[in-house]
Write a protein that holds these residues in place. Structure first.
Motif, mmCIF file in Angstrom:
data_model
loop_
_atom_site.group_PDB
_atom_site.id
_atom_site.type_symbol
_atom_site.label_atom_id
_atom_site.label_comp_id
_atom_site.label_asym_id
_atom_site.label_seq_id
_atom_site.Cartn_x
_atom_site.Cartn_y
_atom_site.Cartn_z
ATOM 1 N N PHE A 1 104.454 38.289 33.965
ATOM 2 C CA PHE A 1 104.462 39.682 34.383
ATOM 3 C C PHE A 1 103.229 39.947 35.239
ATOM 4 O O PHE A 1 102.114 39.579 34.875
ATOM 5 N N GLU A 2 103.412 40.580 36.397
ATOM 6 C CA GLU A 2 102.296 40.865 37.294
ATOM 7 C C GLU A 2 101.731 42.245 37.024
ATOM 8 O O GLU A 2 102.477 43.212 36.831
ATOM 9 N N GLY A 3 100.407 42.347 37.027
ATOM 10 C CA GLY A 3 99.746 43.634 36.887
ATOM 11 C C GLY A 3 99.806 44.432 38.173
ATOM 12 O O GLY A 3 100.296 43.973 39.204
ATOM 13 N N THR A 4 99.275 45.638 38.139
ATOM 14 C CA THR A 4 99.350 46.542 39.293
ATOM 15 C C THR A 4 98.181 46.378 40.247
ATOM 16 O O THR A 4 98.292 46.733 41.418
ATOM 17 N N ARG A 5 97.050 45.827 39.743
ATOM 18 C CA ARG A 5 95.846 45.755 40.579
ATOM 19 C C ARG A 5 95.643 44.340 41.099
ATOM 20 O O ARG A 5 95.553 43.402 40.313
ATOM 21 N N PRO A 6 95.538 44.153 42.426
ATOM 22 C CA PRO A 6 95.292 42.810 42.951
ATOM 23 C C PRO A 6 93.867 42.344 42.652
ATOM 24 O O PRO A 6 92.919 43.132 42.687
ATOM 25 N N GLN A 7 93.716 41.069 42.361
ATOM 26 C CA GLN A 7 92.411 40.461 42.086
ATOM 27 C C GLN A 7 92.186 39.367 43.115
ATOM 28 O O GLN A 7 92.947 38.407 43.193
ATOM 29 N N SER A 8 91.164 39.525 43.932
ATOM 30 C CA SER A 8 90.898 38.545 44.980
ATOM 31 C C SER A 8 90.453 37.225 44.375
ATOM 32 O O SER A 8 89.689 37.192 43.416
ATOM 33 N N LEU A 9 90.944 36.133 44.955
ATOM 34 C CA LEU A 9 90.539 34.808 44.486
ATOM 35 C C LEU A 9 89.139 34.443 44.950
ATOM 36 O O LEU A 9 88.496 33.578 44.357
ATOM 37 N N LYS A 10 88.672 35.081 46.003
ATOM 38 C CA LYS A 10 87.371 34.724 46.572
ATOM 39 C C LYS A 10 86.451 35.935 46.652
ATOM 40 O O LYS A 10 85.787 36.161 47.660
ATOM 41 N N THR A 11 86.407 36.710 45.573
ATOM 42 C CA THR A 11 85.555 37.885 45.562
ATOM 43 C C THR A 11 84.081 37.499 45.541
ATOM 44 O O THR A 11 83.722 36.396 45.119
ATOM 45 N N ALA A 12 83.223 38.395 45.987
ATOM 46 C CA ALA A 12 81.780 38.131 45.988
ATOM 47 C C ALA A 12 81.225 38.279 44.566
ATOM 48 O O ALA A 12 81.756 39.048 43.760
ATOM 49 N N PRO A 13 80.175 37.536 44.220
ATOM 50 C CA PRO A 13 79.543 37.715 42.910
ATOM 51 C C PRO A 13 78.995 39.133 42.740
ATOM 52 O O PRO A 13 78.750 39.843 43.717
ATOM 53 N N VAL A 14 78.816 39.536 41.496
ATOM 54 C CA VAL A 14 78.207 40.840 41.220
ATOM 55 C C VAL A 14 76.785 40.830 41.777
ATOM 56 O O VAL A 14 76.031 39.880 41.541
ATOM 57 N N PRO A 15 76.383 41.858 42.554
ATOM 58 C CA PRO A 15 75.011 41.883 43.100
ATOM 59 C C PRO A 15 73.956 41.775 42.002
ATOM 60 O O PRO A 15 74.152 42.254 40.882
ATOM 61 N N ALA A 16 72.847 41.141 42.333
ATOM 62 C CA ALA A 16 71.821 40.826 41.334
ATOM 63 C C ALA A 16 71.330 42.073 40.595
ATOM 64 O O ALA A 16 71.128 42.042 39.373
ATOM 65 N N PHE A 17 71.139 43.181 41.300
ATOM 66 C CA PHE A 17 70.586 44.365 40.657
ATOM 67 C C PHE A 17 71.644 45.224 39.974
ATOM 68 O O PHE A 17 71.321 46.238 39.359
ATOM 69 N N ASP A 18 72.905 44.819 40.093
ATOM 70 C CA ASP A 18 73.973 45.517 39.379
ATOM 71 C C ASP A 18 74.344 44.819 38.073
ATOM 72 O O ASP A 18 75.089 45.363 37.267
ATOM 73 N N ARG A 19 73.830 43.626 37.856
ATOM 74 C CA ARG A 19 74.144 42.878 36.640
ATOM 75 C C ARG A 19 73.253 43.330 35.479
ATOM 76 O O ARG A 19 72.095 43.697 35.683
ATOM 77 N N ARG A 20 73.817 43.242 34.280
ATOM 78 C CA ARG A 20 72.973 43.345 33.099
ATOM 79 C C ARG A 20 72.228 42.024 32.914
ATOM 80 O O ARG A 20 72.542 41.016 33.531
ATOM 81 N N ARG A 21 71.262 42.019 32.007
ATOM 82 C CA ARG A 21 70.592 40.772 31.654
ATOM 83 C C ARG A 21 71.467 39.971 30.695
ATOM 84 O O ARG A 21 72.408 40.494 30.103
#
Length: 457
Positions: free
Chosen positions: A119-139
Motif C-alpha cells: 500500500f502506498e502512502g500519500t506523501r512522496p519521500q525522496s530517495l536522495k534527500t539532503a541530510p538534516v542541517p547541522a544546526f537543526d539536529r538534536r544532539r
C-alpha cells in the motif's frame, strides 16, 4: 478497495503527459548511448528503452557530445540500435506507509515476500534527500543497550549514533548485525541488504529476525546478481524508509549491509559514465556519495525521532586502510573491528577491543562504568603487548605482577565475552560481571564511591 485505489493512483502518476522520444545509437557493456534526448534529460533522470522483447527502465549517468549514457535497472537483453527511448515520469521517490512494517521489498519498493502489493502512502519521500542541517539536529541521545556484552561495555552505541562494523569476509559481520536486529532498542528496524547473497536472505529473515523481529522490521533487498543501479538504489531506499519513520516520531534502527557493496555499485556506475578511476579504481563520485548517504542517518530535528545507524564495511584482505574503509571510518561516529585471528580461536563476536572505539565515550557511561571499562581495556592492552612472548613460553610467571594479573583477566574475560547470537545480557549485569572478573584477577578498579557498579543480585 484501499489497495486497488493505491495501485490506480500509482498508475496515474506514471502516465506520461508529454512523450519525448530519442533512439539507441550504441551499446557498450553496461552502458547504452541515446541520441535525441540531450536537451530533455539530465543526470539521474529515468527513461524507458523499448526493446524487442520488453521495456527496460534506465537512468542517465553521463552526457557528452556523443549522446546520453544510460544504465539499466535490469539488462540490455533484446535491445538493439535504433530502438526507441522515451523520457519517463518514473521519479526517484517512494511513498512509504506504516503498513510496510513486516514486509520485504526490492530497491524500487516492489514486494518480494509474496504477501500481495504494498500500500502506498500519500506523501512522496525522496530517495536522495539532503541530510538534516547541522544546526537543526538534536544532539545524540541516551545509550542504547544492545545486550551484546562486548559492545555495551567497550563500544557503546547511543540513540542517533552512526557506527561502522569493519571486517573481512566470513568473520561474522552479518551475525553481529543479526544480534543488533534481535536485541536493538527501537520502534522500527529498517534493514538494507545491499549486494547480499541470495541464499542468505531467507536465513536472515527466518533464523536471525524470526517472526517477532519481522513484526517491527522493513527489509529492503538487492542481491549480488542485480545490476549496480539496483544495488545502489537499495541503500537509498532503505535510508528513505528510515527517514519516513523518523519523521513520524519513531526511534529507528537502520542496519545497512554493506556500505562496501554500495560503493562498488557506484564504482561500476561511475566508470560506465566515463569518470576517471582514482584510488583503487574508485571514481571521485564514490567518495562524494558516501557522506551524502551516511550523513542522512543520525539525530532528527525537534519533533522527529532519530536514526541510529549500523553500517557494515567489507575490508578487502583485512586491510583497514582500504580507501572505502578509511573514508567511512572518518565519516561515522565510531567503529567496531572484527578480527579474523579472534574468530579463529573461537570467540564470537570476534570484536578486537583495542582497535574498536565509540566516539560517544566517556559521556555515555556513568563514572563507575567508565572506570571499569578503563581497567579492563588497560589489562587487555598489557596482555596484547606481551601475547607473543606468553604464547611461545618466553615469559616466566611471577616476573611482573601486572602482567600476571593481565594473563588471568584475559583468560576469564575471553570466556565471558563469547556470546551466541541468540544470547543476551543487559548492560548492568555485563558491567557487574566484568567488575567481578577484574577482582578475581587482582586488578584494582578506582570506583567513585557515589557511583557503585550495579550488582547481579
Amino acid at each position: 478497495m484501499i489497495t486497488a485505489l493505491s495501485e490506480l493512483s500509482m498508475l496515474v502518476r506514471n502516465i506520461d503527459t508529454l512523450r519525448i522520444v530519442g533512439e539507441v545509437s550504441a551499446i557498450t557493456g553496461l552502458s547504452l548511448t541515446v541520441t535525441g534526448l540531450e536537451r530533455a534529460m539530465g543526470i539521474g533522470q529515468r527513461c524507458l528503452i523499448h526493446g524487442k522483447q520488453k521495456i527496460i527502465l534506465g537512468e542517465v549517468v553521463g552526457i557528452d557530445s556523443q549522446g546520453t549514457r544510460v544504465l539499466p535497472f535490469g539488462t540490455w537483453d533484446g535491445v538493439a540500435v535504433g530502438d526507441a527511448v522515451e523520457l519517463s515520469s518514473y521519479g526517484d521517490v517512494i511513498r512509504p506507509d506504516p503498513s510496510w512494517v513486516g514486509r520485504v521489498m526490492d530497491a524500487l519498493g516492489k514486494p518480494l515476500d509474496n504477501k500481495g502489493p504494498l500500500f502506498e502512502g500519500t506523501r512522496p519521500q525522496s530517495l536522495k534527500t539532503a541530510p538534516v542541517p547541522a544546526f537543526d539536529r538534536r544532539r545524540v541521545g541516551e545509550r542504547l543497550e544492545s545486550n551484546i556484552k562486548t559492545v555495551d561495555i567497550f563500544t557503546p552505541i547511543c540513540r542517533g549514533q552512526r557506527m561502522g562494523v569493519f571486517a573481512g569476509s566470513g568473520v561474522g559481520k552479518s551475525t553481529l548485525m543479526a544480534m543488533f536486529a534481535r536485541n536493538g532498542q527501537a520502534d522500527i528496524i529498517v534493514v538494507g541488504l545491499v549486494g547480499e547473497r541470495g541464499r542468505e536472505v531467507q536465513d536472515f529473515i527466518q533464523d536471525d529476525l524470526g517472526a517477532e523481529g519481522m513484526k517491527r522490521t522493513v527489509l529492503v533487498v538487492s542481491t549480488g546478481d542485480e545490476p549496480p543501479l539496483m544495488r545502489r538504489q537499495a541503500a537509498w531506499t532503505a535510508m528513505a524508509v528510515a527517514e519516513y519513520f523518523r519523521d513520524q516520531g519513531k526511534q529507528v534502527l537502520l542496519l545497512l549491509d554493506s556500505v562496501t557493496r554500495f560503493a562498488m555499485a557506484q564504482r561500476e556506475i561511475g566508470l560506465s559514465g566515463g569518470e576517471p578511476p582514482t584510488a583503487k579504481g574508485y571514481p571521485p563520485t564514490v567518495f562524494s556519495e558516501l557522506p551524502r548517504l551516511l550523513e542522512r542517518a543520525g539525530p532528527g530535528p525537534d519533533g522527529a525521532g532519530d536514526i541510529t545507524g549500523l553500517f557494515t564495511v567489507l575490508v578487502d584482505g583485512d586491510d583497514l586502510n582500504d580507501p572505502i574503509a578509511d573514508s567511512v571510518r572518518g565519516i561515522l561516529d565510531g567503529h567496531i573491528v572484527l578480527d579474523r585471528s579472534i574468530a579463529e580461536r573461537g570467540r564470537y563476536p570476534a570484536i578486537n577491543i583495542q582497535k574498536s572505539i565509540s566516539r560517544m565515550l566517556p559521556d555515555c557511561h556513568s563514572p563507575a562504568e567508565y572506570a571499569v571499562l578503563q581497567a579492563a581495556r588497560s589489562a587487555l592492552a598489557v596482555y596484547n603487548d606481551m601475547e607473543e612472548l606468553i604464547r611461545i613460553g618466553a615469559y616466566k610467571s611471577g616476573t611482573d605482577p601486572m602482567i600476571d594479573a593481565a594473563i588471568r583477566f584475559f583468560a576469564l574475560s575471553e570466556a565471558f565475552l563469547s556470546q551466541r547470537k541468540n544470547e543476551g545480557m543487559i548492560a548492568d549485569y555485563s558491567f557487574a560481571e566484568i567488575y567481578k572478573l577484574l577482582g578475581e584477577a587482582a586488578i584494582k578498579v578506582d570506583l567513585p564511591t557515589q557511583h557503585p557498579v550495579p550488582s547481579e543480585g
